[in-house]
Design a protein around this motif. Structure first.
Motif, mmCIF file in Angstrom:
data_model
loop_
_atom_site.group_PDB
_atom_site.id
_atom_site.type_symbol
_atom_site.label_atom_id
_atom_site.label_comp_id
_atom_site.label_asym_id
_atom_site.label_seq_id
_atom_site.Cartn_x
_atom_site.Cartn_y
_atom_site.Cartn_z
ATOM 1 N N TYR A 54 -28.071 2.254 -16.557
ATOM 2 C CA TYR A 54 -27.935 3.234 -17.873
ATOM 3 C C TYR A 54 -26.759 3.075 -18.525
ATOM 4 O O TYR A 54 -26.432 3.402 -18.927
ATOM 5 N N GLY A 55 -25.986 0.939 -17.952
ATOM 6 C CA GLY A 55 -24.863 1.043 -18.921
ATOM 7 C C GLY A 55 -23.549 1.865 -17.668
ATOM 8 O O GLY A 55 -22.495 1.147 -18.797
ATOM 9 N N ARG A 56 -23.372 2.340 -17.703
ATOM 10 C CA ARG A 56 -22.188 2.350 -16.320
ATOM 11 C C ARG A 56 -21.265 1.149 -16.756
ATOM 12 O O ARG A 56 -22.131 0.444 -15.606
ATOM 13 N N ARG A 57 -19.912 1.222 -15.791
ATOM 14 C CA ARG A 57 -19.665 -0.054 -15.406
ATOM 15 C C ARG A 57 -19.244 0.132 -14.226
ATOM 16 O O ARG A 57 -18.376 -0.747 -13.497
ATOM 17 N N CYS A 65 -26.535 7.608 -8.348
ATOM 18 C CA CYS A 65 -26.746 6.755 -9.184
ATOM 19 C C CYS A 65 -27.870 6.577 -9.073
ATOM 20 O O CYS A 65 -28.591 6.423 -7.830
ATOM 21 N N ASP A 66 -29.237 6.062 -9.908
ATOM 22 C CA ASP A 66 -30.261 5.434 -9.335
ATOM 23 C C ASP A 66 -30.249 3.507 -9.502
ATOM 24 O O ASP A 66 -31.276 3.295 -9.436
ATOM 25 N N CYS A 67 -28.995 3.042 -9.754
ATOM 26 C CA CYS A 67 -29.125 1.487 -9.853
ATOM 27 C C CYS A 67 -28.869 0.677 -9.368
ATOM 28 O O CYS A 67 -28.695 1.348 -7.900
ATOM 29 N N GLY A 68 -29.559 -0.406 -8.773
ATOM 30 C CA GLY A 68 -29.317 -1.152 -8.685
ATOM 31 C C GLY A 68 -30.875 -2.520 -7.753
ATOM 32 O O GLY A 68 -31.882 -1.620 -7.883
#
Length: 247
Positions: A54-57, A65-68
Motif C-alpha cells: 500500500y506504499g506505507r512507510r 496491515c496485510d503487508c509482508g
C-alpha cells in the motif's frame, strides 16, 4: 487494555511453503518470483525483504496491515492451491521465514525470506518440464514464465531450469516434478534429458560454474529449439517448391 501477541524466539528459522509465478527480467539477466495474490505486483528475489504493497512507510509485518510475505505451514496446503485454474502454471516454493513474523493458524506473515527450493510442475501438454517459457503475460520489466517441455518451448523466450537457478542465484534449487516421461528414459533423468533436480553454484549467471547436469539441460533445450526451426524451414521450403511449380 491492549492485547499483545506472544513473542517467539526460535533457534532456527521456521520453514514455510507458498506458490508463486517465476519471472524473468526484460533483459534476461535476472530471475525471481511474483506472488499470486496481494503482493503480485512486486516481484522478489531468492533472498529479499518484504515491502508494504500500500506504499506505507512502516516495516512489514504490521498487525493492522496485510503487508509482508505470506506462507503456509505445511506443503500439502500449498500444493492444494496449484489445483485452481489460475494457479496451474505457478511453482511451489519452500522458504525460510526470516526476521519478524506473525504466526497464524495456517501460516506466517513475515518481513524477510529465503527461497530454498522451487518445484516446477508439468508442461501444459502433460510432459515433464524442461524449461520455463514465456507465459504470455507479465509485470512492468518482467516476463512471467510457465513450465514447458522441450517439445513445447519452440521459439518462445525461455530459460532452462538450471539457467533459471543460475540467474536467480543464492543457491536456490529448481526441481521438475510430475508430468509424463517417455519409456526408456535414463534413470534419474526426465524424458527431455533434463535432470529432475539441478543446483547451480552460489555465483549467479556464471556459465563456467555449470557442471554436467546443467550443461545437459541446456543442450536438451537448444536441441528442441533447433528441431523446431528445422521443421519451420522445411515447411517454407515446401511452400517455395509449390509456388515454383505453379509458375
Amino acid at each position: 487494555m491492549r492485547l499483545r501477541l506472544p513473542v517467539e524466539r526460535p533457534t532456527e528459522p521456521p520453514t514455510g511453503y507458498k506458490i508463486a509465478h517465476p519471472v524473468l527480467s526484460q533483459d534476461g539477466t535476472r530471475a525471481g518470483f511474483t506472488g499470486v495474490s496481494l503482493g503480485g505486483a512486486l516481484p522478489y528475489g531468492v533472498l529479499d525483504d518484504a515491502s508494504c504493497v500500500y506504499g506505507r512507510r512502516h516495516r512489514p509485518p504490521v498487525r493492522l496491515c496485510d503487508c509482508g510475505f505470506h506462507c503456509v505451514h505445511d506443503r500439502a496446503s500449498a500444493e492444494a492451491l496449484l489445483c485452481t485454474a489460475e494457479h496451474r502454471a505457478a511453482v511451489l516454493l519452500e522458504v525460510s521465514v526470516l526476521g519478524a513474523y506473525i504466526r497464524f493458524e495456517r501460516g506466517f506473515r513475515y518481513a524477510r525470506q529465503r527461497v530454498h527450493t522451487a518445484t516446477v510442475g508439468p508442461c501444459g501438454c502433460g510432459g515433464r518440464a524442461a524449461a520455463l517459457a514465456d507465459a504470455g503475460w507479465g509485470r512492468p520489466g518482467w516476463r512471467a514464465l510457465a513450465p514447458a517441455c522441450a517439445g513445447c518451448v519452440r521459439a518462445r523466450t525461455s530459460v532452462s531450469l538450471a539457467g533459471f537457478a543460475g540467474l536467480a542465484g543464492d543457491g536456490v534449487r529448481v526441481a521438475a516434478a510430475g508430468g509424463r516421461m517417455p519409456p526408456g528414459g535414463p534413470a534419474g533423468v526426465d524424458g527431455c534429458g533434463v535432470p529432475e533436480e539441478v543446483r547451480v553454484p552460489e555465483v549467479a549467471g556464471a556459465p563456467e560454474g555449470f557442471g554436467v547436469p546443467e550443461l545437459v539441460a541446456e543442450a536438451a533445450l537448444l536441441q528442441a529449439r533447433l528441431d523446431w526451426f528445422q521443421t519451420q524451414l522445411a515447411r517454407l521450403g515446401d511452400r517455395g517448391a509449390e509456388g515454383g511449380a505453379e509458375n
